[in-house]
Design a protein around this motif. Structure first.
Motif, short mmCIF file in Angstrom:
data_model
loop_
_atom_site.label_atom_id
_atom_site.label_comp_id
_atom_site.label_asym_id
_atom_site.label_seq_id
_atom_site.Cartn_x
_atom_site.Cartn_y
_atom_site.Cartn_z
N PRO A 59 0.85 -1.33 0.29
CA PRO A 59 -0.14 0.04 -0.03
C PRO A 59 0.87 1.44 -0.32
CG PRO A 59 -0.73 -1.66 2.06
CD PRO A 59 0.50 -1.60 1.52
N MET A 63 -0.20 3.48 -2.09
CA MET A 63 -0.19 5.56 -2.62
C MET A 63 0.65 7.12 -2.14
SD MET A 63 -0.54 7.25 1.57
CE MET A 63 0.90 7.15 2.25
N TYR A 78 -8.26 9.36 -2.81
CA TYR A 78 -7.90 7.83 -3.05
C TYR A 78 -8.46 6.92 -2.47
CZ TYR A 78 -4.39 4.82 -1.57
OH TYR A 78 -2.79 3.74 -0.98
N LEU A 82 -10.27 3.02 -2.45
CA LEU A 82 -10.12 1.55 -2.40
C LEU A 82 -11.49 1.71 -1.43
CD1 LEU A 82 -6.48 2.58 -0.03
CD2 LEU A 82 -7.34 1.31 -1.69
N SER A 84 -13.13 3.76 0.70
CA SER A 84 -13.61 3.67 1.78
C SER A 84 -13.78 5.24 2.64
CB SER A 84 -11.15 3.97 3.05
OG SER A 84 -11.39 4.34 3.79
N TYR A 88 -9.27 10.52 7.45
CA TYR A 88 -8.21 10.90 8.27
C TYR A 88 -6.45 9.52 6.69
CZ TYR A 88 -9.92 12.88 11.66
OH TYR A 88 -10.83 13.87 12.37
N ALA A 90 -2.44 8.78 6.06
CA ALA A 90 -1.37 9.04 6.14
C ALA A 90 -0.90 8.99 5.25
CB ALA A 90 -0.95 7.31 6.74
N PRO B 14 4.90 11.72 9.17
CA PRO B 14 5.58 12.59 8.79
C PRO B 14 4.15 13.80 8.55
CG PRO B 14 4.78 10.99 7.68
CD PRO B 14 5.07 10.05 8.65
N VAL B 15 2.76 12.93 9.21
CA VAL B 15 1.35 13.66 9.23
C VAL B 15 1.67 14.68 9.69
CG1 VAL B 15 -1.08 13.27 8.67
CG2 VAL B 15 0.43 11.61 8.50
N VAL B 18 2.32 17.25 8.37
CA VAL B 18 2.02 17.90 6.41
C VAL B 18 0.67 18.79 7.29
CG1 VAL B 18 0.65 16.71 4.68
CG2 VAL B 18 2.79 16.18 4.96
N PRO B 84 7.49 19.94 5.50
CA PRO B 84 7.39 21.49 5.66
C PRO B 84 8.24 21.44 6.91
CG PRO B 84 5.35 21.22 4.96
CD PRO B 84 5.91 19.44 5.01
N TRP B 194 -2.29 2.57 10.36
CA TRP B 194 -1.95 1.81 8.78
C TRP B 194 -1.80 2.68 7.73
CZ3 TRP B 194 -4.39 0.55 13.12
CH2 TRP B 194 -5.38 -0.99 13.26
N VAL B 195 -1.13 2.45 6.90
CA VAL B 195 -0.28 3.58 5.34
C VAL B 195 -0.86 2.88 4.58
CG1 VAL B 195 1.79 4.17 5.17
CG2 VAL B 195 1.59 3.65 7.48
N GLY B 196 -1.67 3.67 3.80
CA GLY B 196 -2.03 3.85 2.48
C GLY B 196 -2.93 2.33 1.91
N THR B 197 -3.61 2.36 3.49
CA THR B 197 -4.67 0.99 3.41
C THR B 197 -5.94 1.72 4.35
OG1 THR B 197 -4.14 0.75 5.50
CG2 THR B 197 -2.72 -0.51 3.83
N LYS B 198 -6.95 0.77 3.29
CA LYS B 198 -8.29 2.07 4.08
C LYS B 198 -8.89 1.75 4.81
CE LYS B 198 -11.04 -3.21 3.22
NZ LYS B 198 -10.78 -3.40 4.32
N SER B 200 -6.90 3.39 6.74
CA SER B 200 -6.19 4.51 7.18
C SER B 200 -6.97 5.85 8.28
CB SER B 200 -5.52 5.38 6.30
OG SER B 200 -4.69 6.39 6.52
N GLY B 201 -6.30 6.02 9.50
CA GLY B 201 -6.77 6.41 10.62
C GLY B 201 -7.28 6.01 11.16
N PRO B 266 -5.85 10.67 15.58
CA PRO B 266 -6.63 9.94 14.25
C PRO B 266 -6.35 10.40 13.37
CG PRO B 266 -8.47 9.90 16.06
CD PRO B 266 -7.12 9.94 16.96
N GLN B 267 -6.16 11.85 13.74
CA GLN B 267 -6.09 13.21 12.52
C GLN B 267 -4.52 12.57 11.97
OE1 GLN B 267 -6.66 13.62 15.66
NE2 GLN B 267 -9.06 15.04 16.43
N VAL B 269 -3.12 9.60 11.75
CA VAL B 269 -3.45 8.26 11.68
C VAL B 269 -2.93 8.06 12.70
CG1 VAL B 269 -4.23 9.60 9.85
CG2 VAL B 269 -1.52 8.27 9.82
#
Lengths: 94, 280
Positions: A59, A63, A78, A82, A84, A88, A90, B14-15, B18, B84, B194-198, B200-201, B266-267, B269
């Motif tokens: 994933p 991403m 995105y 998925l 979803s 929020y 990542a 990293p969030v 960002v 940033p 959870w990175v890049g998955t549904k 996430s958060g 959660p904000q 993630v």
């Protein structure tokens, strides 16, 4: 298509400037150098990240590919791709 | 001879950079303050070199080569993925110690992948810039930093058993180093995310608290006994980074852990945990 080849393509399009440039110029031509079936090409061109993950693609690559190359780089889009409703997301890139 | 003076387990989210204002202000402040607490403690430990054990996020290493464990032995800069407030810069590597670790490994069954000229990602550079560089400012003296990357986010994953062995090897190599270095070790990662998955958060505080309990009570074997399926289900693909914790805890040969801060955000993630590891 083997997951390995797909991951190689997505990795290149996430981090390699030359690959990104060539893909933006002519995506079909860029992808023609890889052993891809027509449905694989369509999956990449349509940014079908859900199908890619179902094939086992990491994933972080789906991403990264989305953020770097998709016309709509928003993570909310995105997430919708998925399936979803996540509020929020990542983001490993600024 | 070099000695190990302690270390930390901290996140690399990293969030935070960002979207710094996404969580409630009090919660965000607690997290940023935790990094500052770690920096002050690192300065108090009088460390001269810090080893940061992190992991690639499929940016630095591609499909043509995916190392199980890699050490930067030469010129080092980073991060590749600038954020940033987290800009790319030169990093003062302790090349002599890094090469010593790699060479010691060759004689004891650990064939390190070496990065002779390396660019880090955020898993190294967040703790480096917020803790090590900040501690250097507090001390008024440069603290060197060595990046170690283990396969915690991209398969084939390093086994947790190998992380224990690698940590023991690191402890042995560091303490054999002939120069008078004071070395701290940071395990960078986690906890649930959870990175890049549904998913996430999602943040799983129960899972995070379990990991924190294992880390503070030095139950390395219990942490290593968590199956990958259990971790993926309850902590997400990002929680596979507990491997970095296992390796750091073993490298330090820590006797106890102290929870500095935990915030489920959660904000951002991520369940963000900060633990100091003590050698006494």
């Amino acid at each position: 298509m083997k997951r390995d080849v797909l991951e190689r393509i997505l990795w290149s399009l996430s981090v390699d400037r030359f690959s990104k440039s060539k893909f933006k110029e002519d995506p079909e031509k860029y992808l023609s150098r890889f052993p891809l079936a027509p449905e694989d090409v369509e999956m990449i061109l349509s940014f079908d990240v859900k199908k890619m993950q179902e094939m086992g693609v990491n994933p972080m690559l789906t991403m990264g590919y989305w953020i770097e190359m998709s016309p709509d780089r928003r993570m909310s889009s995105y997430n919708k791709k998925l399936g979803s409703e996540a509020q929020y997301s990542a983001s490993i890139k600024g | 001879m070099a000695e190990i003076v302690g270390g930390f387990l901290v996140p690399h989210d990293p969030v935070m950079f960002v979207a710094p204002d996404a969580p409630p202000a009090e919660q965000a402040k607690a997290v940023w303050d935790a990094y500052e607490t770690c920096a002050k403690r690192l300065a108090e430990l009088d460390a001269s070199t810090v080893i940061i054990i992190g992991n690639d996020h499929y940016m630095l290493f591609g499909t043509t080569c995916l190392p199980q464990y890699c050490i930067a032995t030469g010129h080092t800069e980073g991060p590749l993925d600038q954020l940033p407030g987290l800009k790319k810069e030169e990093i003062p590597n302790n090349e002599a110690l890094a090469r010593f670790i790699s060479n010691t490994g060759k004689a004891s069954g650990f064939d390190w992948a070496e990065a002779r000229s390396f660019t880090t990602d955020h898993s190294f550079s967040i703790p480096y810039q917020l803790i090590v560089k900040r501690a250097s400012e507090i001390k008024g003296q440069t603290i060197k930093a060595i990046p170690i990357y283990i396969a915690s986010a991209v398969d084939p994953f390093i086994t947790k058993e190998r992380c224990i062995e690698l940590g023991r090897h690191l402890n042995s190599a560091i303490t054999q180093f002939p120069d008078a270095e004071k070395v701290a070790v940071i395990g960078s990662g986690g906890i649930s995310h959870w990175v890049g998955t549904k998913e996430s958060g999602r943040v799983n505080e129960a899972f995070d608290r379990q990991v924190i309990e294992y880390c503070c009570s030095m139950q390395v074997d219990a942490l290593a006994a968590l199956t990958d399926d259990m971790v993926l289900e309850n902590g997400g693909n990002g929680a596979m980074e507990i491997r970095n914790f296992i390796c750091a805890m073993t490298a330090i040969d820590a006797k106890r852990g102290h929870l500095i801060e935990y915030q489920p955000v959660p904000q951002w993630v991520t369940g963000l945990g900060f633990i100091e590891l003590s050698v006494e």
